[in-house]
Design an enzyme around this catalytic site. Sequence first.
Site, PDB file in Angstrom:
ATOM      1  N   TYR A   1      52.953  21.932  42.906  1.00 23.65           N
ATOM      2  CA  TYR A   1      53.308  23.117  42.113  1.00 23.65           C
ATOM      3  C   TYR A   1      54.463  22.913  41.388  1.00 23.65           C
ATOM      4  O   TYR A   1      54.645  22.960  40.246  1.00 23.65           O
ATOM      5  CB  TYR A   1      53.553  24.337  43.186  1.00 23.65           C
TER       6      TYR A   1
ATOM      7  N   LYS B   1      54.609  22.705  37.257  1.00 24.55           N
ATOM      8  CA  LYS B   1      55.878  23.390  36.494  1.00 24.55           C
ATOM      9  C   LYS B   1      56.555  22.664  35.637  1.00 24.55           C
ATOM     10  O   LYS B   1      57.250  23.038  34.364  1.00 24.55           O
ATOM     11  CB  LYS B   1      56.556  24.390  37.410  1.00 24.55           C
TER      12      LYS B   1
END
Length: 256
Positions: free
Chosen positions: A152, A156
Amino acid sequence: MSRIFISGSSMGLGLMAAERLVDQGHEVVLHARNADRADDARAALPKAESVVVGDLETIAGAKGVADAVNALGRFDAVIHNAAVGYRESHRITADGLPSVFAINTLSAYILTALIERPKRLVYLSSGMHRHADANLDDILWRTRRWNGSAAYAESKLHDAMLAFAIARRWPEVFSNALEPGWVPTKMGGPSAPDDINQAHLTQAWLAAGDDENADVTGAYFFHLKQMSANPQAHDPALQDRLVAICAEISGIALPA
């Protein structure tokens, strides 16, 4: 007033940003993964212009969303909000890609490449990107042991890299990234400590174009203020590699 498309806006921060923009008098088109979520979005925000339906998990699905958005006409801004979170398991999509990469990184690239170029592009990153490495040599997690939190955070970082790559390549577009904070949404979880009432304001502000202080490009924001991003996000060579990887995997070139 502006016309704005928001990906992943049937709930959570995307819907909150949409509500704020509609209240300000802007025209907003929502996006939902499936018909049931689209119905929920229409019920939650009946003043929205429309709801585009499509699953961004697959390359074909992302292309379909871009086609549906373009069929509605030109937009002044696009907010790339759609994402899955740090607790995602190592799930492989129909295209053979980790779902975190497919949704958080690749779909943002595909929508950027295919939606008719707006005046403003807004990409949602995360504070977790600061401690991530782009890991472009193993972006699909084929050699590393899966770690959902790291995947994750990487995605990002990729979103910030994409925002800054666009800022370099399309100087007529205001392209920026932001972090909303760790807030108690479905993705963030109930114990998230940051203020939910602040989490949607920056993306709405950057997209609306009503404040000259938002007329910047290649910047990173938190709660309406510019701040530093992970240095890798600003590295042109890494940005270009990411764009090339996404183009190769998707079969879609980023327009010059």
